[in-house]
Design a protein around this motif. Structure first.
Motif, short mmCIF file in Angstrom:
data_model
loop_
_atom_site.label_atom_id
_atom_site.label_comp_id
_atom_site.label_asym_id
_atom_site.label_seq_id
_atom_site.Cartn_x
_atom_site.Cartn_y
_atom_site.Cartn_z
N ALA A 1 55.39 52.30 84.54
CA ALA A 1 55.42 50.84 84.57
C ALA A 1 55.12 50.35 83.16
O ALA A 1 54.82 51.15 82.27
CB ALA A 1 54.41 50.29 85.57
N THR A 2 55.20 49.05 82.97
CA THR A 2 55.01 48.50 81.63
C THR A 2 53.56 48.09 81.37
O THR A 2 52.84 48.74 80.61
CB THR A 2 55.95 47.31 81.39
OG1 THR A 2 55.83 46.39 82.48
CG2 THR A 2 57.39 47.77 81.28
N VAL B 1 47.66 44.93 88.74
CA VAL B 1 46.45 44.89 87.91
C VAL B 1 46.78 45.43 86.52
O VAL B 1 47.37 46.50 86.37
CB VAL B 1 45.32 45.73 88.54
CG1 VAL B 1 44.08 45.74 87.65
CG2 VAL B 1 44.98 45.21 89.93
N LEU B 2 46.40 44.67 85.50
CA LEU B 2 46.67 45.09 84.12
C LEU B 2 46.04 46.46 83.85
O LEU B 2 44.92 46.74 84.29
CB LEU B 2 46.07 44.07 83.14
CG LEU B 2 46.80 42.74 82.95
CD1 LEU B 2 45.96 41.82 82.08
CD2 LEU B 2 48.18 42.95 82.32
N GLU C 1 47.76 37.47 83.63
CA GLU C 1 46.57 36.89 84.24
C GLU C 1 45.33 37.65 83.80
O GLU C 1 45.37 38.86 83.58
CB GLU C 1 46.69 36.92 85.76
CG GLU C 1 47.75 36.00 86.32
CD GLU C 1 47.74 35.96 87.84
OE1 GLU C 1 46.78 36.48 88.43
OE2 GLU C 1 48.69 35.41 88.41
N GLY C 2 44.24 36.92 83.68
CA GLY C 2 42.99 37.57 83.31
C GLY C 2 42.90 37.84 81.83
O GLY C 2 43.44 37.11 81.00
#
Length: 268
Positions: A104-105, A112-113, A181-182
């Motif tokens: 994934a990127t 979730v980052l 986000e975050g």
């Protein structure tokens, strides 16, 4: 733009990743410059969800083999290259198994980052510069796209400030509404300080949210492009009051002329 060397550094580029505002611009602008006689290179991360066989990536042994230090850890740098079909544009991929092998990127399957996105951004910025040095291909302009690439102007202005080959290179950043986000890791500022970046340049990373990352990038760029029609009022105002040359948001059908004019008259 004839023979002008422009290096595009982006977190996402089609056809290697899905279409969005960042990835499309990161393909269309180099194509545009290529068509008017400019010399182009593109750099992006080699995420694990990029199909190497389909896109015919191959490792460049003479460029690989360096180790980059990120937060006191030696991380091997692998360079891969491919050509965009029909466009005669080379794309260089910054790779490292620890940072970019995952499928994934920027975030996991739950959205979730990744907790090490800050280190990935540091590695990417350093990897681009070290590879360009090895290529001995000195860009007249570096054009930055996407928040994962946003540390490049900061590192060029400070960590690499004594590198003579970039003395006359101008840095442009396209600022997009595509955010996250975050926040990134709260220790990001400590990791930047490890590279002796001055406190005045990195204090904004005490709160490593999207807008602050982009503000630091704006501060260290020589020109700004507002690339999204719905960019936040906070960032829009920051750009407008930055005293930097900037190109306001321009519709697609008018962008080519406006972009070429901006490069020629505002940045050179």
């Amino acid at each position: 733009m004839n023979d002008k060397r422009i290096l595009y550094v982006s977190s996402e580029v089609v056809p290697y990743l899905a279409e969005n505002e960042v990835s499309l611009h990161s393909y269309e602008l180099p194509k545009m410059i290529n068509e008017v006689g400019g010399q182009i290179r593109i750099f992006m991360p080699r995420y694990g969800n990029i199909n190497e066989r389909r896109h015919q990536l191959h490792e460049v042994i003479r460029l690989s083999g360096m180790n980059l230090v990120v937060n006191d850890m030696d991380m091997p740098l692998i360079i891969k290259v491919a050509s965009i079909p029909k466009e005669r544009i080379q794309v260089y991929f910054i790779d490292n198994d620890e940072y970019f092998k995952r499928k994934a990127t920027f975030s996991d399957e739950e959205g979730v980052l990744y907790p090490d996105n800050d280190e990935r951004a540091i590695f990417f910025a350093k990897g681009v510069v070290e590879t360009v040095k090895k290529l001995n291909w000195v860009p007249d302009i570096i054009h930055v796209h996407g928040w994962l690439a946003s540390l490049l102007p900061v590192y060029l202005k400070h960590y690499y400030k004594d590198e003579g080959i970039f003395e006359d290179t101008k840095i442009i950043t396209s600022v997009y509404a595509t955010d996250f986000e975050g926040a990134l890791d709260k220790e990001m500022i400590t990791k930047l300080a490890y590279d002796n970046l001055p406190e005045s340049a990195i204090s904004i990373y005490k709160e490593p949210v999207f807008n602050n990352l982009m503000k630091a990038t704006i501060d260290h760029s020589d020109g700004i492009i507002i690339a999204s029609n719905d960019l936040s009022s906070d960032l829009t105002k920051y750009i407008e009051t930055s005293k930097k040359p900037f190109l306001p948001f321009t519709p697609k059908e008018m962008f080519k002329e406006a972009y070429l004019e901006f490069l020629k008259n505002k940045v050179e």
